[in-house]
Structure formats: structure tokens, C-alpha cells
Design a protein around this motif. Structure first.
Motif, PDB file in Angstrom:
ATOM      1  N   UNK A  12       0.848  -1.183   0.000  1.00 27.02           N
ATOM      2  CA  UNK A  12       0.000   0.000   0.000  1.00 27.02           C
ATOM      3  C   UNK A  12       0.887   1.238   0.000  1.00 27.02           C
ATOM      4  N   UNK A  13       0.277   2.383  -0.302  1.00 24.04           N
ATOM      5  CA  UNK A  13       0.975   3.668  -0.273  1.00 24.04           C
ATOM      6  C   UNK A  13       0.212   4.656   0.595  1.00 24.04           C
ATOM      7  N   UNK A  14       0.960   5.437   1.350  1.00 24.26           N
ATOM      8  CA  UNK A  14       0.412   6.614   2.024  1.00 24.26           C
ATOM      9  C   UNK A  14       1.219   7.807   1.523  1.00 24.26           C
ATOM     10  N   UNK A  26      -4.163   3.238  -1.830  1.00 26.28           N
ATOM     11  CA  UNK A  26      -3.462   4.489  -1.542  1.00 26.28           C
ATOM     12  C   UNK A  26      -4.311   5.425  -0.702  1.00 26.28           C
ATOM     13  N   UNK A  27      -3.679   5.964   0.323  1.00 25.76           N
ATOM     14  CA  UNK A  27      -4.240   7.033   1.135  1.00 25.76           C
ATOM     15  C   UNK A  27      -3.419   8.290   0.887  1.00 25.76           C
ATOM     16  N   UNK A  28      -4.076   9.404   0.596  1.00 21.55           N
ATOM     17  CA  UNK A  28      -3.406  10.687   0.401  1.00 21.55           C
ATOM     18  C   UNK A  28      -3.823  11.610   1.538  1.00 21.55           C
ATOM     19  N   UNK A  29      -2.859  11.995   2.362  1.00 16.70           N
ATOM     20  CA  UNK A  29      -3.091  12.922   3.466  1.00 16.70           C
ATOM     21  C   UNK A  29      -2.204  14.129   3.201  1.00 16.70           C
ATOM     22  N   UNK A  48      -7.468  13.243   1.554  1.00 16.46           N
ATOM     23  CA  UNK A  48      -7.837  14.124   2.653  1.00 16.46           C
ATOM     24  C   UNK A  48      -6.932  15.346   2.619  1.00 16.46           C
ATOM     25  N   UNK A  49      -7.509  16.519   2.352  1.00 20.42           N
ATOM     26  CA  UNK A  49      -6.800  17.789   2.430  1.00 20.42           C
ATOM     27  C   UNK A  49      -7.082  18.382   3.811  1.00 20.42           C
ATOM     28  N   UNK A  50      -6.032  18.532   4.614  1.00 15.39           N
ATOM     29  CA  UNK A  50      -6.199  18.988   5.993  1.00 15.39           C
ATOM     30  C   UNK A  50      -6.114  20.512   6.036  1.00 15.39           C
ATOM     31  N   UNK A  51      -7.217  21.148   6.331  1.00 15.40           N
ATOM     32  CA  UNK A  51      -7.313  22.607   6.281  1.00 15.40           C
ATOM     33  C   UNK A  51      -6.306  23.249   7.226  1.00 15.40           C
ATOM     34  N   UNK A  52      -5.564  24.212   6.702  1.00 14.69           N
ATOM     35  CA  UNK A  52      -4.574  24.932   7.491  1.00 14.69           C
ATOM     36  C   UNK A  52      -3.223  24.278   7.551  1.00 14.69           C
ATOM     37  N   UNK A  53      -3.132  23.016   7.122  1.00 22.56           N
ATOM     38  CA  UNK A  53      -1.871  22.281   7.193  1.00 22.56           C
ATOM     39  C   UNK A  53      -0.996  22.601   5.993  1.00 22.56           C
ATOM     40  N   UNK A  54       0.298  22.475   6.200  1.00 24.53           N
ATOM     41  CA  UNK A  54       1.266  22.641   5.140  1.00 24.53           C
ATOM     42  C   UNK A  54       2.060  21.372   4.915  1.00 24.53           C
ATOM     43  N   UNK A  70      -4.574  13.670  11.264  1.00 20.46           N
ATOM     44  CA  UNK A  70      -4.043  12.694  10.312  1.00 20.46           C
ATOM     45  C   UNK A  70      -4.067  11.268  10.860  1.00 20.46           C
ATOM     46  N   UNK A  71      -3.729  11.110  12.134  1.00 17.40           N
ATOM     47  CA  UNK A  71      -3.535   9.769  12.685  1.00 17.40           C
ATOM     48  C   UNK A  71      -4.761   8.866  12.543  1.00 17.40           C
ATOM     49  N   UNK A  72      -5.982   9.286  12.884  1.00 16.11           N
ATOM     50  CA  UNK A  72      -7.116   8.367  12.731  1.00 16.11           C
ATOM     51  C   UNK A  72      -7.312   7.914  11.289  1.00 16.11           C
ATOM     52  N   UNK A  73      -7.050   8.791  10.329  1.00 18.24           N
ATOM     53  CA  UNK A  73      -7.186   8.425   8.921  1.00 18.24           C
ATOM     54  C   UNK A  73      -6.143   7.379   8.536  1.00 18.24           C
TER      55      UNK A  73
END
Length: 287
Positions: A119-121, A228-231, A257-263, A274-277
Motif C-alpha cells: 500500500x501507499x500513504x 493508496x491514502x493521500x493525506x 484528505x486535504x487537511x485545512x490549514x496544514x502545510x 491525520x492519525x485516525x485516517x
């Protein structure tokens, strides 16, 4: 957490390991300008169910710095190193975390050894040229004319101040306040040697040749369709939200998953989001 060393091609390699020896494996190649230190929080948070492994690449962190006559300090050399590291630890099947330079290195490794990848993250790893962000302009000017004048900004970026800007220069002040200065204050002294500084500038130079690999990375995704999971942290001048969405061209079923405010360094600022995802994804695809 275990802090270990091994030897590969005569070079001492430092790595971190956490989790049961017989558990499904997640291999964590790191990005720039960091080392396996960037996974110090993630690994124990997954170690109850998965075996996590993160090495410092040659020329990074606590690993040795081979002479450039012995090690290429390019993406091919690092992909070869990743395969040798996996072999040294007896790893035959594993998921890959793809971030920053680690995405280029990891995908080259996946192309060479597709049977190993479970798998890919993906965390802010760019493989679509049309979706590159505006911060690439400085590097592109150097590619267009490799003059001392155009090289100077790259050299200036390889500094404590440049590292600091990479970590906190793009996110809002309240988000930047969550990022520990250990990331540059502790890492820069490890990188401040002539060979390491030159290698870091060289990797920015070699990103141009790496663009030729982008279609190969995309073809690998289409052909093998890895789970694949994209965080992704969209406040990223190199890899904005469009660079994340582009993965869906070749992996339409990838979870995004685009995390609002994250860079770029979302594990420092948005870890609890991110961790629960990540755990949910790993439970479903690795067990």
C-alpha cells in the motif's frame, strides 16, 4: 522505540524501529530538510499493530556521509539504498509512506520491486509536473541557466535560516507555533558540512532530471493500482492542493484528505487529524 544502526556498503546507517517484529510493515523514507526524526511521533502511535521502520539516508541525520566518489547523492542512489536497507532487515512486503524526496525515492523503489509494495500513504509528494507550485520558480531559474547568480538562492536555502523557512514559512502563525524549532536547530548542525551542503544543493539541481520520471511514476500507479491514502497539507508552495488531487487521475479510488490549514509538515501541526485516517486505512489494507 529502538534506535539502531546497520552497515550498508561500508556506511553506518542509523534507523528507528517500533512495533512487533512479526507485524505488517510500514517503511518510512524521509524528506528534505529532515531525517527519520520527522516520524518520531507517528511511529509509536502505530506501533501497537504495525512494525514501522525509518532510516536516515546517507548524508542525512545520524547516518554516515560517504565520499561522493562512492555514493551518487541522487535519486537513483537513494532508491538503491532503500532496497538494500529493506534487504538488510529481511523485509519482503511492506507499505510505503511517500513524502517530499521520499516520494521520488519510494516510487522508484516501487517500480523496481512492485511485488513488495502492499500500500501507499502519500503526504505532500509531487509527481505531476503541471501541478507544481510557485516555489519551484527559483529552482527552475537555475535549471534554465546554471550560473553562480542563479545557484546562490539554492545555496542560501541550505542553511539554518533556510531550513527554518521550509518548516514554518508557509503556514499561518498559529499553525507555525505548533512546529518545534528542534527540526532546524538540531538538524542543521548535522547538515553543516561541505559534503552534505553540496549534496543538498545537488539534489535540488537533480530534481530537473527527476521530472522525466514523473510519467513513469504515474504509469506505475495506473498499472499496479496500489491501495493508496493521500493525506495532504495544501498550504505548500511546492505542492499545493492541485498536486494532491492530480493523483486521482491515475488512482481514481485513492482516498484523499486535504487537511485545512496544514502545510508540508502536517505531522507536526495536524497530527491528531491525520492519525485516525492513517490507522483506519492501515487496518483495512494491512490488517
Amino acid at each position: 522505540m529502538h534506535y539502531l544502526t546497520t552497515e550498508i556498503d561500508g556506511v553506518e546507517i542509523f534507523y528507528r524501529e517500533h512495533g512487533p517484529a512479526d507485524a505488517p510493515v510500514l517503511l518510512l523514507p524521509h524528506g528534505y530538510p529532515c531525517s527519520s526524526f520527522q516520524y518520531r511521533n507517528l511511529m509509536p502511535a502505530l506501533g501497537d499493530r504495525w512494525r514501522t521502520l525509518a532510516a536516515d539516508f546517507p548524508g542525512f541525520g545520524y547516518s554516515g556521509t560517504p565520499d561522493p566518489s562512492r555514493f551518487g547523492y541522487d535519486f537513483d542512489a537513494y532508491a538503491d539504498f532503500l532496497a538494500k536497507f529493506a534487504d538488510r532487515l529481511g523485509l519482503t512486503r511492506y507499505a510505503l509512506w511517500l513524502h517530499d524526496y521520499g516520494s521520488q525515492i519510494g516510487l522508484r523503489h516501487a517500480i523496481a520491486h512492485p511485488q513488495r509494495i502492499t500500500a501507499l500513504i502519500v503526504q505532500n509528494g509531487d509527481i505531476y509536473e503541471d501541478a507544481l507550485g510557485p516555489k519551484y520558480e527559483t529552482i527552475k531559474r537555475y535549471w534554465a541557466g546554471r550560473s553562480p547568480e542563479h545557484r546562490k538562492p539554492l545555496e542560501q536555502a541550505v542553511s539554518e535560516h533556510g531550513f527554518r523557512d521550509e518548516f514554518i514559512g508557509e503556514v499561518d502563525a498559529d499553525v507555525a507555533a505548533r512546529i518545534t524549532p528542534d527540526l532546524w536547530k538540531l538538524h542543521w548542525p548535522l547538515m553543516d558540512t561541505p559534503v552534505r551542503r553540496e549534496a543538498m544543493v545537488g539534489l535540488m539541481d537533480k530534481l530537473e532530471a527527476n521530472l522525466d520520471w514523473f510519467p513513469r511514476y504515474q504509469a506505475y500507479l495506473r498499472e499496479h493500482k496500489p491501495k493508496t491514502l493521500i493525506v495532504w497539507g495544501p498550504k505548500d508552495g511546492y505542492m499545493p492542493a492541485a498536486a494532491a488531487r492530480a493523483y486521482r487521475r491515475d488512482l481514481p479510488e485513492a482516498e484523499l484528505h486535504l487537511l485545512e490549514g496544514a502545510g508540508h509538515w502536517l505531522l507536526e501541526t495536524h497530527f491528531d487529524e491525520a492519525l485516525p485516517r492513517v490507522r483506519d486505512f492501515l487496518q483495512r489494507v494491512l490488517g
